[in-house]
Design a protein around this motif. Sequence first.
Motif, PDB file in Angstrom:
ATOM      1  N   THR A   7       7.763  12.932   4.133  1.00  8.71           N
ATOM      2  CA  THR A   7       8.471  12.163   3.114  1.00  8.71           C
ATOM      3  C   THR A   7       8.715  10.742   3.596  1.00  8.71           C
ATOM      4  O   THR A   7       8.525   9.772   2.863  1.00  8.71           O
ATOM      5  CB  THR A   7       9.821  12.833   2.782  1.00  8.71           C
ATOM      6  OG1 THR A   7       9.596  14.213   2.538  1.00  8.71           O
ATOM      7  CG2 THR A   7      10.459  12.199   1.575  1.00  8.71           C
ATOM      8  N   GLY A   8       9.101  10.637   4.870  1.00 15.84           N
ATOM      9  CA  GLY A   8       9.310   9.313   5.448  1.00 15.84           C
ATOM     10  C   GLY A   8       8.033   8.491   5.443  1.00 15.84           C
ATOM     11  O   GLY A   8       8.047   7.290   5.145  1.00 15.84           O
ATOM     12  N   VAL A   9       6.919   9.161   5.765  1.00 12.93           N
ATOM     13  CA  VAL A   9       5.620   8.468   5.744  1.00 12.93           C
ATOM     14  C   VAL A   9       5.395   7.836   4.377  1.00 12.93           C
ATOM     15  O   VAL A   9       4.985   6.678   4.248  1.00 12.93           O
ATOM     16  CB  VAL A   9       4.491   9.470   6.075  1.00 12.93           C
ATOM     17  CG1 VAL A   9       3.143   8.889   5.727  1.00 12.93           C
ATOM     18  CG2 VAL A   9       4.544   9.860   7.541  1.00 12.93           C
ATOM     19  N   LYS A  10       5.688   8.620   3.324  1.00  7.19           N
ATOM     20  CA  LYS A  10       5.456   8.117   1.965  1.00  7.19           C
ATOM     21  C   LYS A  10       6.331   6.910   1.672  1.00  7.19           C
ATOM     22  O   LYS A  10       5.867   5.915   1.116  1.00  7.19           O
ATOM     23  CB  LYS A  10       5.718   9.221   0.942  1.00  7.19           C
ATOM     24  CG  LYS A  10       4.702  10.338   1.032  1.00  7.19           C
ATOM     25  CD  LYS A  10       5.020  11.461   0.086  1.00  7.19           C
ATOM     26  CE  LYS A  10       4.166  11.477  -1.159  1.00  7.19           C
ATOM     27  NZ  LYS A  10       2.775  11.261  -0.995  1.00  7.19           N
ATOM     28  N   ILE A  11       7.591   6.964   2.095  1.00  5.66           N
ATOM     29  CA  ILE A  11       8.490   5.846   1.783  1.00  5.66           C
ATOM     30  C   ILE A  11       8.004   4.584   2.481  1.00  5.66           C
ATOM     31  O   ILE A  11       7.953   3.502   1.887  1.00  5.66           O
ATOM     32  CB  ILE A  11       9.937   6.205   2.162  1.00  5.66           C
ATOM     33  CG1 ILE A  11      10.383   7.399   1.340  1.00  5.66           C
ATOM     34  CG2 ILE A  11      10.843   5.005   1.981  1.00  5.66           C
ATOM     35  CD1 ILE A  11      11.844   7.523   1.082  1.00  5.66           C
ATOM     36  N   PHE A  12       7.606   4.721   3.736  1.00  6.36           N
ATOM     37  CA  PHE A  12       7.091   3.540   4.426  1.00  6.36           C
ATOM     38  C   PHE A  12       5.830   3.013   3.762  1.00  6.36           C
ATOM     39  O   PHE A  12       5.637   1.804   3.636  1.00  6.36           O
ATOM     40  CB  PHE A  12       6.830   3.862   5.905  1.00  6.36           C
ATOM     41  CG  PHE A  12       8.074   3.808   6.738  1.00  6.36           C
ATOM     42  CD1 PHE A  12       8.579   4.940   7.360  1.00  6.36           C
ATOM     43  CD2 PHE A  12       8.765   2.605   6.890  1.00  6.36           C
ATOM     44  CE1 PHE A  12       9.741   4.881   8.117  1.00  6.36           C
ATOM     45  CE2 PHE A  12       9.925   2.542   7.647  1.00  6.36           C
ATOM     46  CZ  PHE A  12      10.423   3.686   8.252  1.00  6.36           C
ATOM     47  N   ASN A  13       4.958   3.909   3.315  1.00  5.00           N
ATOM     48  CA  ASN A  13       3.741   3.452   2.640  1.00  5.00           C
ATOM     49  C   ASN A  13       4.058   2.661   1.380  1.00  5.00           C
ATOM     50  O   ASN A  13       3.401   1.660   1.083  1.00  5.00           O
ATOM     51  CB  ASN A  13       2.842   4.645   2.304  1.00  5.00           C
ATOM     52  CG  ASN A  13       1.999   5.074   3.485  1.00  5.00           C
ATOM     53  OD1 ASN A  13       1.854   4.329   4.445  1.00  5.00           O
ATOM     54  ND2 ASN A  13       1.432   6.261   3.418  1.00  5.00           N
ATOM     55  N   TRP A  14       5.076   3.101   0.628  1.00  2.00           N
ATOM     56  CA  TRP A  14       5.439   2.323  -0.560  1.00  2.00           C
ATOM     57  C   TRP A  14       5.966   0.948  -0.170  1.00  2.00           C
ATOM     58  O   TRP A  14       5.635  -0.062  -0.796  1.00  2.00           O
ATOM     59  CB  TRP A  14       6.497   3.063  -1.391  1.00  2.00           C
ATOM     60  CG  TRP A  14       5.954   4.284  -2.063  1.00  2.00           C
ATOM     61  CD1 TRP A  14       4.768   4.405  -2.719  1.00  2.00           C
ATOM     62  CD2 TRP A  14       6.596   5.557  -2.141  1.00  2.00           C
ATOM     63  NE1 TRP A  14       4.619   5.681  -3.200  1.00  2.00           N
ATOM     64  CE2 TRP A  14       5.720   6.411  -2.861  1.00  2.00           C
ATOM     65  CE3 TRP A  14       7.809   6.065  -1.689  1.00  2.00           C
ATOM     66  CZ2 TRP A  14       6.035   7.740  -3.119  1.00  2.00           C
ATOM     67  CZ3 TRP A  14       8.119   7.387  -1.961  1.00  2.00           C
ATOM     68  CH2 TRP A  14       7.243   8.200  -2.662  1.00  2.00           C
ATOM     69  N   LEU A  15       6.797   0.918   0.869  1.00  5.75           N
ATOM     70  CA  LEU A  15       7.340  -0.368   1.303  1.00  5.75           C
ATOM     71  C   LEU A  15       6.222  -1.278   1.810  1.00  5.75           C
ATOM     72  O   LEU A  15       6.200  -2.472   1.509  1.00  5.75           O
ATOM     73  CB  LEU A  15       8.403  -0.150   2.383  1.00  5.75           C
ATOM     74  CG  LEU A  15       9.641   0.610   1.900  1.00  5.75           C
ATOM     75  CD1 LEU A  15      10.625   0.843   3.039  1.00  5.75           C
ATOM     76  CD2 LEU A  15      10.335  -0.155   0.768  1.00  5.75           C
ATOM     77  N   PHE A  16       5.258  -0.698   2.552  1.00  4.99           N
ATOM     78  CA  PHE A  16       4.142  -1.510   3.021  1.00  4.99           C
ATOM     79  C   PHE A  16       3.272  -1.978   1.860  1.00  4.99           C
ATOM     80  O   PHE A  16       2.625  -3.020   1.940  1.00  4.99           O
ATOM     81  CB  PHE A  16       3.285  -0.741   4.032  1.00  4.99           C
ATOM     82  CG  PHE A  16       3.963  -0.475   5.331  1.00  4.99           C
ATOM     83  CD1 PHE A  16       3.641   0.645   6.085  1.00  4.99           C
ATOM     84  CD2 PHE A  16       4.949  -1.337   5.811  1.00  4.99           C
ATOM     85  CE1 PHE A  16       4.282   0.904   7.290  1.00  4.99           C
ATOM     86  CE2 PHE A  16       5.592  -1.086   7.014  1.00  4.99           C
ATOM     87  CZ  PHE A  16       5.252   0.034   7.759  1.00  4.99           C
ATOM     88  N   THR A  17       3.220  -1.206   0.780  1.00  6.58           N
ATOM     89  CA  THR A  17       2.502  -1.649  -0.403  1.00  6.58           C
ATOM     90  C   THR A  17       3.170  -2.894  -0.984  1.00  6.58           C
ATOM     91  O   THR A  17       2.502  -3.841  -1.395  1.00  6.58           O
ATOM     92  CB  THR A  17       2.468  -0.555  -1.480  1.00  6.58           C
ATOM     93  OG1 THR A  17       1.991   0.654  -0.908  1.00  6.58           O
ATOM     94  CG2 THR A  17       1.601  -0.956  -2.655  1.00  6.58           C
ATOM     95  N   MET A  18       4.500  -2.895  -0.999  1.00  3.33           N
ATOM     96  CA  MET A  18       5.217  -4.038  -1.552  1.00  3.33           C
ATOM     97  C   MET A  18       5.070  -5.275  -0.670  1.00  3.33           C
ATOM     98  O   MET A  18       5.039  -6.403  -1.171  1.00  3.33           O
ATOM     99  CB  MET A  18       6.719  -3.711  -1.671  1.00  3.33           C
ATOM    100  CG  MET A  18       7.016  -2.723  -2.769  1.00  3.33           C
ATOM    101  SD  MET A  18       8.759  -2.274  -2.763  1.00  3.33           S
ATOM    102  CE  MET A  18       9.472  -3.746  -3.459  1.00  3.33           C
ATOM    103  N   TYR A  19       4.967  -5.052   0.638  1.00  2.98           N
ATOM    104  CA  TYR A  19       4.896  -6.172   1.576  1.00  2.98           C
ATOM    105  C   TYR A  19       3.700  -7.055   1.260  1.00  2.98           C
ATOM    106  O   TYR A  19       2.564  -6.599   1.200  1.00  2.98           O
ATOM    107  CB  TYR A  19       4.790  -5.609   3.003  1.00  2.98           C
ATOM    108  CG  TYR A  19       4.682  -6.641   4.088  1.00  2.98           C
ATOM    109  CD1 TYR A  19       3.510  -6.771   4.830  1.00  2.98           C
ATOM    110  CD2 TYR A  19       5.756  -7.481   4.382  1.00  2.98           C
ATOM    111  CE1 TYR A  19       3.416  -7.705   5.837  1.00  2.98           C
ATOM    112  CE2 TYR A  19       5.656  -8.420   5.391  1.00  2.98           C
ATOM    113  CZ  TYR A  19       4.490  -8.537   6.118  1.00  2.98           C
ATOM    114  OH  TYR A  19       4.387  -9.461   7.119  1.00  2.98           O
ATOM    115  N   ARG A  20       3.992  -8.353   1.027  1.00  2.00           N
ATOM    116  CA  ARG A  20       2.943  -9.314   0.680  1.00  2.00           C
ATOM    117  C   ARG A  20       2.270  -9.037  -0.642  1.00  2.00           C
ATOM    118  O   ARG A  20       1.157  -9.503  -0.891  1.00  2.00           O
ATOM    119  CB  ARG A  20       1.885  -9.384   1.781  1.00  2.00           C
ATOM    120  CG  ARG A  20       2.396  -9.997   3.048  1.00  2.00           C
ATOM    121  CD  ARG A  20       1.335 -10.824   3.680  1.00  2.00           C
ATOM    122  NE  ARG A  20       1.882 -11.649   4.753  1.00  2.00           N
ATOM    123  CZ  ARG A  20       1.176 -12.109   5.766  1.00  2.00           C
ATOM    124  NH1 ARG A  20      -0.103 -11.811   5.842  1.00  2.00           N
ATOM    125  NH2 ARG A  20       1.746 -12.879   6.666  1.00  2.00           N
TER     126      ARG A  20
END
Lengths: 122, 656, 195
Positions: free
Chosen positions: B360-373
């Motif tokens: 679940t944590g992996v998914k949350i970070f992936n969404w945040l990294f999607t938003m980055y830039r």
Amino acid sequence: MKFSRLSYATGFVLSLGLTSAAFLLVWRQTNSDSTAFSEKFLITWVIALALAQLFTQLVFFLHLGRERSPRWNLTVLSFAALVVLILVLGSLWIMNNLNYHQANEMTPAETDKYILEDEGIH
Amino acid sequence: MNLLGRLNLDAIWQGPVTAIGQLTVLLSGIAIVGLLFYFKRWKWLWREWLTTVDPKKIGVMYIIVAVAMGLRAFSDALMMRAQQAVASGDNSGFLSSDTYQQVFSAHGSIMIFFMAMGLMFGLFNLIVPLQIRARDVAFPFLNATSFWLFFAGAMLFNTSLLIGGFAATGWLAYPPLSELAYSPGPGVDYWIWGLQIAGIGSLLSGINFFVTILKMRAPGMNLMKMPMFCWSVLGSLVLILFAFPILTATLTMLALDRSLGMHFFTSDFGGNPMMYVNLIWAWGHPEVYILILPAFGIFSEVVATFSRKRLFGYTSMVWAIWAIVVLSFIVWLHHFFTMGAGANVNAFFGIMTMAIAVPTGVKIFNWLFTMYRGRIKFATPMLWFMGFVATFTVGGVAGVIMAIPPADFQLHNSLFLVAHFHTMLIGGVVFGFFAGLIYWFPKIFGFKLNERIGRYAFWCWFFGFLLAFIPLYILGLMGATRRLDGYDASLGWQPLFIVAGVGVLIIGLGIALQALQVIVSIRQRNANLDKTGDPWNGRTLEWATASPSVFYNFARITPVNDRDAWWAEKQVKTPPPKPRYEDIEIPKNTSAALIMAFLAFNFGFGYVWHMYWLSVLCFFGIITCLIIRSLKDEHEYTLPAHDVAKVEAAIRRRYA
Amino acid sequence: MKEEEMASATAESKTVFGFWVYLMTDCVLFASLFATFVVLRNNTYGGPSGQDLFSLSFVLSETIILLVSSFSIGLAWLAAREGNKRPVLSFMALTFLLGLAFLTLEIKEFNHLYQEGNSWRRSGFLSAFFTLVGTHGAHITAGLIWMATMMVLIYRRGIYATNVRRVTMLALFWHFLDVIWIFIFSIVYLMGIIG
């Protein structure tokens, strides 16, 4: 013909054999005075024969493994088998373990001693 | 033999508070029927909705029923908060204990089975076929049957309000309380059959969408090119397929205890009530992941679209889904750490439970990294996502705390637990489904929702949620037990309950604003029309159709070459060649699904009131329906190619 | 013609696969009942246990009957794939009769237990026994109803793509029921008799 009558006949004969073997084992146990086999032995073999017959019927009657890629039938079956094992073995483990703190006919002190030993606390 | 079993008119009156609910249901029903007569829409209703097998229409019906049942369960929440806010010390509140118990049991059951599952299946129907460029689901008739069974289950629940009363056992109806000895009335039977019937619908939908995704993707769309929403749905479906049969079996065993005098879970004659707890949670834990995975999928779509950037870490997202699916089958004991198991068993399940937080944590970070830039547009769906990140992570951490068995011994069945799972369900599931509904609303109805009111509604929900549930975390840590209708005044807890009550009122304001949003948006629809079919500049194939999509979805099933297939197709500058159309097979409407569900409802009703002749009759009626349906081989009609061309030309003119 | 063949091939692969998936969910349903049986196997509440109640020869006859019926429906299926209406009907009829015989024996056993006072109300063990074995019997009954319907359909309309697909699913269903029976006779009856 990929799924031939030979395949079915083989499966049938094998299943018959495996069934008879299981019944024979138990019949011998109940009909002879000497309890030649231990209960554990019998149970292990009955299960083993059942699993062997399961695979026989899966291959020869249900044609498992003959699908071309992607093998969805096999995949779904494997996952179902996993869930079945988890459910049955997990339930057995859990339900048996629910008596952990109530080992029969022990005084509270004996129970404490048992728990300490079982959990390896010295 | 009494033809009416134990049905009697005395079972209608259940007290003044319940009477308000009964009146609401009756008046709503009368209003709907009245409007249909007034506008002379019966034929239209029958032709367009009651006999349809179009998943886009079925999806809309799921959502309407889910919202209606959600409102009913929300009124239960209002009652509970009101009761707990006033019931302190000598004041015993305005709800009797028995009513309070029915209220929290109904609240939980309805929210999970009819609100959340309903919204979920609604979105599956509306979006999955479009995203894989398919024209329909694998089994359209089965799809309609699933919906009507869901509806029948919901109607059984509503009938319990009108006559007989509901279960007073909590949403999972543990024995021995739910056994005949302690719950002799019709309440538990209503619960059993409402869920059994709806559950069969869910299982059938599981099979349907599973086959759809695996076998009906457009040519070239291999699994690793599929939209992330479809991957999440696939994970959820696997959970449905292998968890719901456990529920079916367990409910059946409880029903057999109650009707045939069996002893699975009774306290005597060799029954084992703990086996029920074991089985029901072996289903119950996968169930909550069934609900959250599609919400995760929605966020994957929303975040990528509104960051104007490809989803980060597609492969790791897929692996995370399957890690969650597998792990969710080996954590279920964490719902009953305190039931007596030894340390080894508790430790195993505790560790597995903590492990499930990792993907679940992996998914949350992936969404945040999607938003980055990315070039972020804070449309309302993005607000819901941000609200999710803030609440879900905190509530998830509360879950990890309770995964530690010694901590759980203090927190089990406290308000801390209640706060945790509401954070997961509201912050995760509800926020996710709201984001999805707003995001896909224009695709379904052809116009966008009003953004401003939508934002206000979000903030009310967000702050209302915090106000309603942070007090519960605190109360739980202080030792407050769940499901109590009043607390000792000397504890000094009343102020916290009052704050929670205010919180739920603010959520209520949010709901009112959402209703307002829909009404205003309908009135303003011409100003907000979706003129291109792609109002958000989306990335996936549902945006490649008209809004709303034409009934056959796609005139041509062209191959797919890339992930984010629609985005890729939009980059191609050269115009496509003139299309050549083919005949399309369309499944015919049918009343069989509705009829079978009606029979299923009466089967349940007969069982509840011991009118067994009715149940037997309905059972054979269903079999007869199935046999009759099987006598016809062809259930489709052909839409000739030149008609397809005419429809497509009309759409092009509309969007020119 | 080719397009029709292709269409029916896709329809077959979708429908038969969907049915396979349903069978997999049914495995989990039976697993729940097996798990419950195994947990309650010793909860006889002073009443009779498996050792007291089960007869080896009786169960063996049920098992052989079902196994032969699984073989015969396989032969019916092969004939259906070859388009031969007569052998399909004969083998299906054989399967039907064997299935009916199996069911009759099972009902006899249940009735015998009931008459002796060892019904599903007697103990947790017996509740689990009757429900697990009874659910299998209910599936057999459903299969027989389906089989009868299929025989009428095939008799009147012959063998064609849709019917072949349906025979395929019925054969899968019947095979699946024999597979479940392997575990019933092993875990319920044989292990019950072992003690």
